[in-house]
Design an enzyme around this catalytic site. Structure first.
Site, PDB file in Angstrom:
ATOM      1  N   ASP A   1     -59.755 -50.414  -0.323  1.00 50.00           N
ATOM      2  CA  ASP A   1     -59.280 -51.640   0.337  1.00 50.00           C
ATOM      3  C   ASP A   1     -57.768 -51.807   0.163  1.00 50.00           C
ATOM      4  OD1 ASP A   1     -60.917 -53.395   1.785  1.00 50.00           O
ATOM      5  OD2 ASP A   1     -61.952 -54.065  -0.031  1.00 50.00           O
TER       6      ASP A   1
ATOM      7  N   LYS B   1     -70.102 -51.742   8.163  1.00 50.95           N
ATOM      8  CA  LYS B   1     -69.379 -50.717   7.399  1.00 50.95           C
ATOM      9  C   LYS B   1     -70.322 -49.575   7.006  1.00 50.95           C
ATOM     10  CE  LYS B   1     -65.863 -53.951   5.785  1.00 50.95           C
ATOM     11  NZ  LYS B   1     -65.330 -54.849   4.765  1.00 50.95           N
TER      12      LYS B   1
ATOM     13  N   GLN C   1     -66.817 -56.811  -1.186  1.00 49.04           N
ATOM     14  CA  GLN C   1     -66.630 -57.661  -0.007  1.00 49.04           C
ATOM     15  C   GLN C   1     -66.178 -59.056  -0.433  1.00 49.04           C
ATOM     16  OE1 GLN C   1     -66.792 -56.494   3.116  1.00 49.04           O
ATOM     17  NE2 GLN C   1     -66.313 -58.479   4.013  1.00 49.04           N
TER      18      GLN C   1
HETATM   19  N1  GUN Z   1     -63.282 -59.754   3.743  1.00 48.75           N
HETATM   20  C1  GUN Z   1     -62.614 -59.858   4.917  1.00 48.75           C
HETATM   21  N2  GUN Z   1     -61.875 -58.748   5.160  1.00 48.75           N
HETATM   22  C2  GUN Z   1     -62.080 -57.924   4.111  1.00 48.75           C
HETATM   23  C3  GUN Z   1     -61.583 -56.630   3.790  1.00 48.75           C
HETATM   24  O1  GUN Z   1     -60.801 -56.011   4.514  1.00 48.75           O
HETATM   25  N3  GUN Z   1     -62.034 -56.115   2.617  1.00 48.75           N
HETATM   26  C4  GUN Z   1     -62.893 -56.789   1.796  1.00 48.75           C
HETATM   27  N4  GUN Z   1     -63.251 -56.191   0.666  1.00 48.75           N
HETATM   28  N5  GUN Z   1     -63.351 -57.992   2.061  1.00 48.75           N
HETATM   29  C5  GUN Z   1     -62.952 -58.552   3.222  1.00 48.75           C
END
Ligand code: GUN
Length: 295
Positions: A120, A53, A97
């Site tokens: 998100d 990311k 995350q």
């Molecule tokens: N863990 C797995 N997929 C995601 C996501 O799309 N966002 C976040 N914050 N954590 C994740």
């Protein structure tokens, strides 16, 4: 005949060219988009996702910072950091995350993020907006799936869509987004009785169960569009999706590979939501009112 492979990597790359131009425009206007990523503990998969990311942000002209906390940190410390980031004008998006360590209350952490910075789309305000068809920040993975369907010319309205998986991150928002576009949606789980009876009726089948290769060719309607959200590390070190790609590709009309399918799209849509958040501040649009440009 073999299915058309939906190349998520290529679609995401093309979108990222657009996002980069938008980010550059905003930077020229004095509003470089900024993303803060919080990671707690040392989950190996999470560390890789966060690294990807941040790399994507750098390549797109988005400012990013990573806030790392050890596994045993008190939840209050993370809440305090989120409060600081909520007030930080350089930061337009905050992502925590998941999964978080077991002693964390995910709901409390997500609720503490300013909804206008929740790129998100997990905050209850944003979930509410999604349920009512007014999403501003759709959750990135299902948002990416919708973009893939759109870019591949797959009709959604009137189609039977089956989502296997009911997570808050993928399954539930995915079902809502397909419903919003006029599909007839069924939500199943890996435990659904006679699962194949449901999946065989799907014109669009989205699978997000975390169970490697659980969807086999006999569970798929000929010509269906099959979207595989799963990414599982197998004992031999290779990656596998939740769909048995080799057999299903001989029966489906369209199919996504793993890797190179949904994964790159999730990141592309995170960039999109972060730029959207910054763009709203730059142009004085309320951070949470849907202006009809999204989804
Ligand atoms: N863990 C797995 N997929 C995601 C996501 O799309 N966002 C976040 N914050 N954590 C994740």
């Amino acid at each position: 005949m073999s299915a058309v492979i939906i190349d998520g990597k290529a679609i995401a790359s093309a979108l990222r060219v657009e996002w980069k131009a938008r980010a550059e425009y905003l930077k020229e206007k004095g509003m470089q988009p900024g993303l803060a990523v919080i990671i707690v503990g040392n989950n190996q998969a999470s560390s890789i996702y966060v690294r990807n990311k941040v790399k994507a942000c750098n390549e797109t002209g988005i400012y990013s910072e990573v806030h790392e906390f050890s596994e045993n940190i008190d939840e209050c410390e993370v809440l305090k950091r989120i409060q600081e980031l909520n007030k930080n004008s350089k930061i337009h998006g905050i992502l925590v995350q998941l999964p978080l360590p077991r002693h964390f209350e995910d709901r409390r952490i997500i609720a503490s993020i300013e909804a206008g910075k929740d790129v998100d789309g997990f905050h209850l305000n944003n979930i509410g907006a999604l349920v009512t068809g007014n999403a501003v920040y759709p959750p990135c993975t299902p948002y990416g799936v919708m973009k893939m369907l759109e870019k591949s010319g797959i009709q959604i309205e009137g189609q039977n869509a089956v989502v296997v998986g009911r997570s808050n991150i993928v399954g539930k928002p995915m079902a809502l987004m397909l419903l919003e576009k006029g599909a007839t949606v069924t939500i199943c789980t890996s435990k659904t009785r006679d699962l194949a009876e449901h999946t065989r009726r799907a014109d669009i089948l989205v699978v997000a169960t975390g169970k490697p290769r659980m969807i086999t060719a006999k569970m798929v309607k000929p010509g269906a569009t099959v979207i595989d959200v799963g990414i599982n590390r197998m004992p031999d070190g290779k990656l596998a999706g939740d769909v048995d790609f080799d057999s299903v590709k001989e029966k489906a009309g369209h199919i996504t590979p793993v890797p190179g399918g949904v994964g790159p799209m999730t990141i592309a849509m995170l960039l999109c939501n972060t730029i959207e958040a910054a763009g709203r501040i730059q142009s004085g649009i309320e951070p949470q009112v849907n202006t009809g440009n999204n989804t």
